[in-house]
Design an enzyme around this catalytic site. Structure first.
Site, PDB file in Angstrom:
ATOM      1  N   PHE A 224       0.817  -1.225   0.000  1.00  0.00           N
ATOM      2  CA  PHE A 224       0.000   0.000   0.000  1.00  0.00           C
ATOM      3  C   PHE A 224       0.844   1.266   0.000  1.00  0.00           C
ATOM      4  O   PHE A 224       0.379   2.326   0.431  1.00  0.00           O
ATOM      5  CB  PHE A 224      -0.967   0.008   1.194  1.00  0.00           C
ATOM      6  CG  PHE A 224      -1.850  -1.219   1.252  1.00  0.00           C
ATOM      7  CD1 PHE A 224      -2.800  -1.441   0.262  1.00  0.00           C
ATOM      8  CD2 PHE A 224      -1.703  -2.159   2.267  1.00  0.00           C
ATOM      9  CE1 PHE A 224      -3.605  -2.582   0.290  1.00  0.00           C
ATOM     10  CE2 PHE A 224      -2.501  -3.297   2.295  1.00  0.00           C
ATOM     11  CZ  PHE A 224      -3.452  -3.510   1.312  1.00  0.00           C
ATOM     12  N   GLU A 228       7.253   1.039  -0.332  1.00  0.00           N
ATOM     13  CA  GLU A 228       7.862   1.608  -1.535  1.00  0.00           C
ATOM     14  C   GLU A 228       9.268   2.105  -1.189  1.00  0.00           C
ATOM     15  O   GLU A 228      10.223   1.827  -1.893  1.00  0.00           O
ATOM     16  CB  GLU A 228       7.009   2.764  -2.079  1.00  0.00           C
ATOM     17  CG  GLU A 228       7.614   3.393  -3.346  1.00  0.00           C
ATOM     18  CD  GLU A 228       6.728   4.440  -4.019  1.00  0.00           C
ATOM     19  OE1 GLU A 228       5.502   4.425  -3.813  1.00  0.00           O
ATOM     20  OE2 GLU A 228       7.273   5.272  -4.764  1.00  0.00           O
ATOM     21  N   ARG A 306       2.390  15.486  -6.268  1.00  0.00           N
ATOM     22  CA  ARG A 306       1.133  14.881  -6.706  1.00  0.00           C
ATOM     23  C   ARG A 306      -0.070  15.604  -6.078  1.00  0.00           C
ATOM     24  O   ARG A 306      -1.129  15.716  -6.687  1.00  0.00           O
ATOM     25  CB  ARG A 306       1.110  13.375  -6.424  1.00  0.00           C
ATOM     26  CG  ARG A 306       0.022  12.644  -7.173  1.00  0.00           C
ATOM     27  CD  ARG A 306       0.108  11.137  -6.994  1.00  0.00           C
ATOM     28  NE  ARG A 306       0.939  10.484  -7.988  1.00  0.00           N
ATOM     29  CZ  ARG A 306       0.550  10.139  -9.218  1.00  0.00           C
ATOM     30  NH1 ARG A 306      -0.691  10.399  -9.614  1.00  0.00           N
ATOM     31  NH2 ARG A 306       1.360   9.537 -10.049  1.00  0.00           N
ATOM     32  N   GLU A 688      -4.583   2.704  -7.240  1.00  0.00           N
ATOM     33  CA  GLU A 688      -4.817   3.811  -6.315  1.00  0.00           C
ATOM     34  C   GLU A 688      -6.116   4.599  -6.523  1.00  0.00           C
ATOM     35  O   GLU A 688      -6.759   4.977  -5.545  1.00  0.00           O
ATOM     36  CB  GLU A 688      -3.644   4.801  -6.399  1.00  0.00           C
ATOM     37  CG  GLU A 688      -2.334   4.191  -5.984  1.00  0.00           C
ATOM     38  CD  GLU A 688      -1.184   5.113  -6.308  1.00  0.00           C
ATOM     39  OE1 GLU A 688      -0.802   5.187  -7.494  1.00  0.00           O
ATOM     40  OE2 GLU A 688      -0.681   5.762  -5.395  1.00  0.00           O
TER      41      GLU A 688
HETATM   42  N1  MTE Z   1      -3.763  -4.113  -3.419  1.00  0.00           N
HETATM   43  C1  MTE Z   1      -3.400  -5.010  -2.479  1.00  0.00           C
HETATM   44  N2  MTE Z   1      -4.155  -6.091  -2.292  1.00  0.00           N
HETATM   45  N3  MTE Z   1      -2.287  -4.821  -1.703  1.00  0.00           N
HETATM   46  C2  MTE Z   1      -1.499  -3.711  -1.837  1.00  0.00           C
HETATM   47  O1  MTE Z   1      -0.498  -3.567  -1.138  1.00  0.00           O
HETATM   48  N4  MTE Z   1      -1.147  -1.569  -3.025  1.00  0.00           N
HETATM   49  C3  MTE Z   1      -1.802  -0.493  -3.760  1.00  0.00           C
HETATM   50  C4  MTE Z   1      -2.546  -1.050  -4.965  1.00  0.00           C
HETATM   51  N5  MTE Z   1      -3.381  -2.143  -4.591  1.00  0.00           N
HETATM   52  C5  MTE Z   1      -1.868  -2.738  -2.815  1.00  0.00           C
HETATM   53  C6  MTE Z   1      -3.012  -3.011  -3.612  1.00  0.00           C
HETATM   54  C7  MTE Z   1      -0.882   0.538  -4.220  1.00  0.00           C
HETATM   55  S1  MTE Z   1      -0.444   1.765  -3.165  1.00  0.00           S
HETATM   56  C8  MTE Z   1      -0.414   0.556  -5.497  1.00  0.00           C
HETATM   57  S2  MTE Z   1       0.567   1.808  -6.065  1.00  0.00           S
HETATM   58  C9  MTE Z   1      -0.739  -0.511  -6.453  1.00  0.00           C
HETATM   59  O2  MTE Z   1      -1.576  -1.509  -5.888  1.00  0.00           O
HETATM   60  C10 MTE Z   1       0.561  -1.137  -6.927  1.00  0.00           C
HETATM   61  O3  MTE Z   1       0.367  -2.175  -7.804  1.00  0.00           O
HETATM   62  P1  MTE Z   1       0.083  -1.990  -9.366  1.00  0.00           P
HETATM   63  O4  MTE Z   1       0.912  -0.858  -9.828  1.00  0.00           O
HETATM   64  O5  MTE Z   1       0.508  -3.285  -9.913  1.00  0.00           O
HETATM   65  O6  MTE Z   1      -1.374  -1.724  -9.472  1.00  0.00           O
HETATM   66  N1  LUZ Z   2       5.856   7.014  -6.249  1.00  0.00           N
HETATM   67  C1  LUZ Z   2       6.676   7.867  -6.856  1.00  0.00           C
HETATM   68  C2  LUZ Z   2       4.540   7.058  -6.432  1.00  0.00           C
HETATM   69  O1  LUZ Z   2       7.879   7.802  -6.624  1.00  0.00           O
HETATM   70  N2  LUZ Z   2       6.166   8.769  -7.713  1.00  0.00           N
HETATM   71  C3  LUZ Z   2       4.854   8.882  -7.966  1.00  0.00           C
HETATM   72  O2  LUZ Z   2       4.434   9.715  -8.747  1.00  0.00           O
HETATM   73  C4  LUZ Z   2       3.983   8.003  -7.296  1.00  0.00           C
HETATM   74  N3  LUZ Z   2       2.672   8.081  -7.469  1.00  0.00           N
HETATM   75  C5  LUZ Z   2       1.876   7.267  -6.806  1.00  0.00           C
HETATM   76  C6  LUZ Z   2       2.433   6.335  -5.944  1.00  0.00           C
HETATM   77  N4  LUZ Z   2       3.741   6.224  -5.766  1.00  0.00           N
HETATM   78 MO1  MOS Z   3       1.444   2.950  -4.160  1.00  0.00          MO
HETATM   79  S1  MOS Z   3       1.338   4.530  -2.835  1.00  0.00           S
HETATM   80  O1  MOS Z   3       2.159   3.904  -5.374  1.00  0.00           O
HETATM   81  O2  MOS Z   3       2.747   2.104  -3.532  1.00  0.00           O
END
Ligand code: MTE
Ligand code: LUZ
Ligand code: MOS
Length: 733
Positions: A224, A228, A306, A688
């Site tokens: 989530f 990161e 953002r 997101e």
């Molecule tokens: N869904 C689940 N089940 N678990 C997670 O940790 N992270 C969210 C979203 N959905 C998350 C989730 C976040 S913050 C992001 S940025 C995206 O998944 C990342 O994965 P994607 O870019 O493959 O969608």
């Molecule tokens: N991470 C990042 C992010 O480094 N840059 C982004 O623009 C961003 N946007 C959404 C979630 N993570």
């Molecule tokens: Mo999602 S906040 O970009 O890991």
């Protein structure tokens, strides 16, 4: 070869803490600051070192390379040395033969602190000039044009808004296991969304070339955004321990440690001012955002950016200026969380519109509807709204879910009831997809077809429950057209695909999927050429065996970088996003005005998923993100004391959404015929954007409460989270 979901259900999936412990494995417990701000006068570790099972105690003095982990700004030491800037800041690490021994010995470490006054409030930090990076102003109007626009407005409304932080509450806490390999190499099994970030920082701290460090990620029990950037220190602690002791080291946090020492969603404070014409069209909007960044930068500058990009929400605003400050405080460094600053930017303009509607005696959804972006409109940063489904999404939601009928029934309910009041909250979402840091929009893939016809697909994407592996598999299947059972997605490793961006920004499937598609297309071309030569129908295994016999290369690497992205920070102008995701949620809530309690009765959503790669997964993403968004703004109450100590440090004091608090009736439909020409196979990122539908729940509850009491000492009620306690105080002054 089963998908993650099936393995999870059977309890077969391994998470970092479940990995078999290698021989001689030791365990790290990180000792952290108990105060939010102060000087470290002396650190006493002798007693801890003598405790049973203790192998070693590490401090900054044991770092062979740089004691520095900051990703954007070099302002965060791995181990604090002379000063501490937040509670939970690492100072030392005990390594012992069992996790229990490590934690017991940690209790024996003593520090002599000289306490200094902490700053916890972002406005206070701003008054003192404590900023992480220089403040930024973005807009399509200079001050003179803006002033003029306000002068011409029919109504001008001003106010403030504030939002709390949010715990990630991933089911799996931060965890990493590092093991020394022969020849001075290091392998790290890391619970991270960003394997390359771990590799880069571990190399810097350990003083090794990146090539000597392998980072592997099987899956995460949720990230989530919390993993990161902030998985990196724990992985680096494990690696440093392994380097110094020559033994494997595991660092796995317990829930309370994780809550105290890791960053969360940023709390924001804001001032806003909005001007509208007689019709209700926005003519001017001005806002100042105070981001509580915590004690070091982490990803705060990117998150701030953002917030600026999403500061006008789904609306076209002809004259706007938004200023954003990243304020340094003595709280844990706040970090990425689903939405990444976007939700905070949007909450502020929704607050302004909700107030403006009250002042004008209009329903907020009317004002929202007439101000929505139209194809060809420019965002305040110059990008043109292209493939804009803002109006389509709103209209389809209004028709499909009978917005007018819902409005009538809510109004009728409120006329008929005194103690219970009902509110309607409509939330149009517009969210940009791409890392705002253009450089990060690249990905790689490596695909092997083995001689028996089985296919191995490797990318930099990390599976965290969002279903990226299922999507990558679907893409490979679409191109290669072999049986899908033959395709497996490899464990993510920095040795197979290098220099990867974190799986984040909802772009995991977009970027990695495109790289997989390119690699598979090249393999497909080679196989098609062979097929043409063979001039007969050949089953897949035979085709592959023949290709190998013909000495055709059955592996392919590929790289993808998103085209047409550019941004000029000096001018605050450019095209930061490949495209936007749109959608609208209609929420109804009922408030018991005697008790301050409420229920979210229904949330009806029309969402633009493009041509979904996996509709069931995408539906889950919408529902999960919605629950998380509602939680952020209603139940989840992150609290710090004035001394900067986390008060909500366990699940006993931090209420998270559960099945009981979930809306009774959630319906999700996807926009039809909405193929997205700018992403893989017509799809759109989905991780997101749906979180921001939760903002609708806030305004539904607020609207209900305002039916009961419009002027109370709670003010405008633009302070999130709207917990039952806060609501009760508001309703009864
Ligand atoms: N869904 C689940 N089940 N678990 C997670 O940790 N992270 C969210 C979203 N959905 C998350 C989730 C976040 S913050 C992001 S940025 C995206 O998944 C990342 O994965 P994607 O870019 O493959 O969608
Ligand atoms: N991470 C990042 C992010 O480094 N840059 C982004 O623009 C961003 N946007 C959404 C979630 N993570
Ligand atoms: Mo999602 S906040 O970009 O890991």
């Amino acid at each position: 070869m089963s998908l993650d979901a099936a393995q999870h259900t059977r309890g077969e999936s391994l998470f970092t803490d479940d990995l078999p412990e290698p021989e001689g494995c030791t365990f790290g417990a990180v000792f952290t600051s108990t105060i939010a701000h102060g000087k470290v006068l002396a650190l006493h570790t002798d007693e801890a070192l003598a405790a049973p099972g203790v192998v070693r105690i590490l401090t900054a003095a044991d770092v062979p390379g740089e004691n520095q982990i900051g990703a954007i700004v070099p302002d965060e030491p791995l181990f604090a040395e002379t000063d501490v800037h937040h509670e939970g800041q690492p100072i030392a690490m005990v390594i012992a033969t069992t996790p229990e021994a490590a934690r017991a010995a940690r209790h024996l470490i003593r520090v002599d602190f000289k306490e200094l006054e902490p700053v916890t409030c972002p406005r206070e930090a701003a008054r003192r000039g404590h900023f992480i990076v220089p403040s930024r102003t973005l807009g399509n109007a200079n001050q003179a044009k803006l002033t003029d626009a306000f002068k011409k407005a029919h109504v001008v409304v001003e106010g403030t808004a504030s939002m709390g932080g949010q715990e990630h509450l991933y089911l799996e806490n931060q965890a990493s296991l590092a093991a020394p390999l022969e020849g001075g190499r290091m392998r790290i099994f890391a619970g991270t969304q960003g394997p390359t970030a771990v590799q880069r920082v571990a190399a810097r701290v350990l003083d090794l070339p990146m090539s000597a460090i392998e980072v592997e990620v099987k899956r995460l029990g949720g990230g989530f955004g919390g993993k990161e950037d902030q998985a990196t220190p724990w992985a680096t602690f494990a690696a440093l321990g392994a380097l110094v002791t020559g033994r494997p080291v595991k660092v796995a946090l317990q829930r309370e440690e994780d809550m105290i020492s890791t960053g969360k969603r940023h709390p924001y404070d804001a001032d806003w001012k909005i001007g509208l014409d007689e019709e209700g069209k926005i003519v001017a909007y001005e806002a100042t955002l105070f981001q509580n960044a915590g004690a070091s930068a982490d990803l705060s500058p990117a998150i701030l950016e953002r917030s600026l990009f999403h500061g006008t929400g789904s609306y076209f605003v002809p004259a706007t200026r938004i200023t954003a400050h990243s304020c340094r405080t003595n709280l844990v460094p706040f970090t990425a969380f689903r939405g990444f600053g976007g939700p905070q930017g949007m909450f502020v303009i929704e607050s302004a519109l909700a107030r403006a509607a009250e002042v004008m005696g209009r329903n907020p959804e009317e004002l929202q509807a007439i101000n929505l972006l139209t194809e060809g409109d420019r965002f305040p940063f110059g990008q043109i709204a292209d493939g804009c489904h803002a109006r389509r999404g709103f209209q389809e939601a209004a028709e499909r879910y009978d917005l007018a009928g819902q409005r009538n029934s809510v109004d009728a309910f409120n006329t008929a009831n005194v103690r219970h009041k009902r509110g309607l909250g409509v939330m149009p979402v517009c969210f940009g997809i791409s890392f705002t840091n253009t450089m990060m929009n690249q990905a790689g893939a490596l695909v092997h077809i083995y001689t028996d016809g089985s296919v191995h697909v490797a990318t930099g994407a990390v599976e965290m429950g969002q279903g990226v592996t299922a999507k990558l598999r679907a893409i490979a299947h679409h191109v290669l057209e072999c049986d899908i059972e033959r395709i497996t997605i490899a464990t993510t490793s920095t040795t197979t695909v290098a220099n990867t961006s974190p799986t984040a920004a909802s772009a995991g499937a977009d970027l990695n999927g495109m790289a997989v598609k390119i690699a598979c297309e090249q393999l497909r071309q080679r196989l098609d050429d062979l097929r043409a030569k063979l001039d007969r129908k050949t089953a897949w295994p035979e085709l592959i065996a023949t290709a190998h016999a013909e000495r055709i290369h059955l592996s392919c690497g590929a790289h993808y970088s998103t085209p047409k992205l550019e941004y000029n920070k000096e001018l605050e102008s450019g095209n930061p996003f490949a495209y936007h995701v749109f959608g609208t949620a209609i929420t109804q809530a009922t408030v018991d005005c005697l008790r301050g309690t409420y229920t979210i009765d229904s949330v009806h959503i029309v969402h633009d998923a493009g041509r979904s790669l996996a509709p069931l997964i995408d539906q889950g993403q919408v529902e999960g993100a919605l629950a998380q968004g509602i939680g952020w703004l209603t139940l989840e109450d992150l609290q710090f004391s004035d001394q900067g100590r986390l008060l909500s440090r366990a699940l006993a004091t931090y209420k998270a959404p559960d099945i009981y608090s979930s809306p009774g009736d959630v319906r999700v439909t996807f926009l039809e015929d909405a193929d997205n020409p700018t992403a893989v196979l017509g799809s759109k990122g989905i991780g997101e954007p749906p979180l921001m539908y939760g903002i609708g729940a806030y305004f539904a509850i607020r609207a209900a409460a305002r039916q009961f009491r419009t002027r109370a000492n709670g003010g405008d009620l633009l302070q999130a989270p709207l917990t039952p306690e806060r609501l009760l105080m508001y309703l009864h002054g």
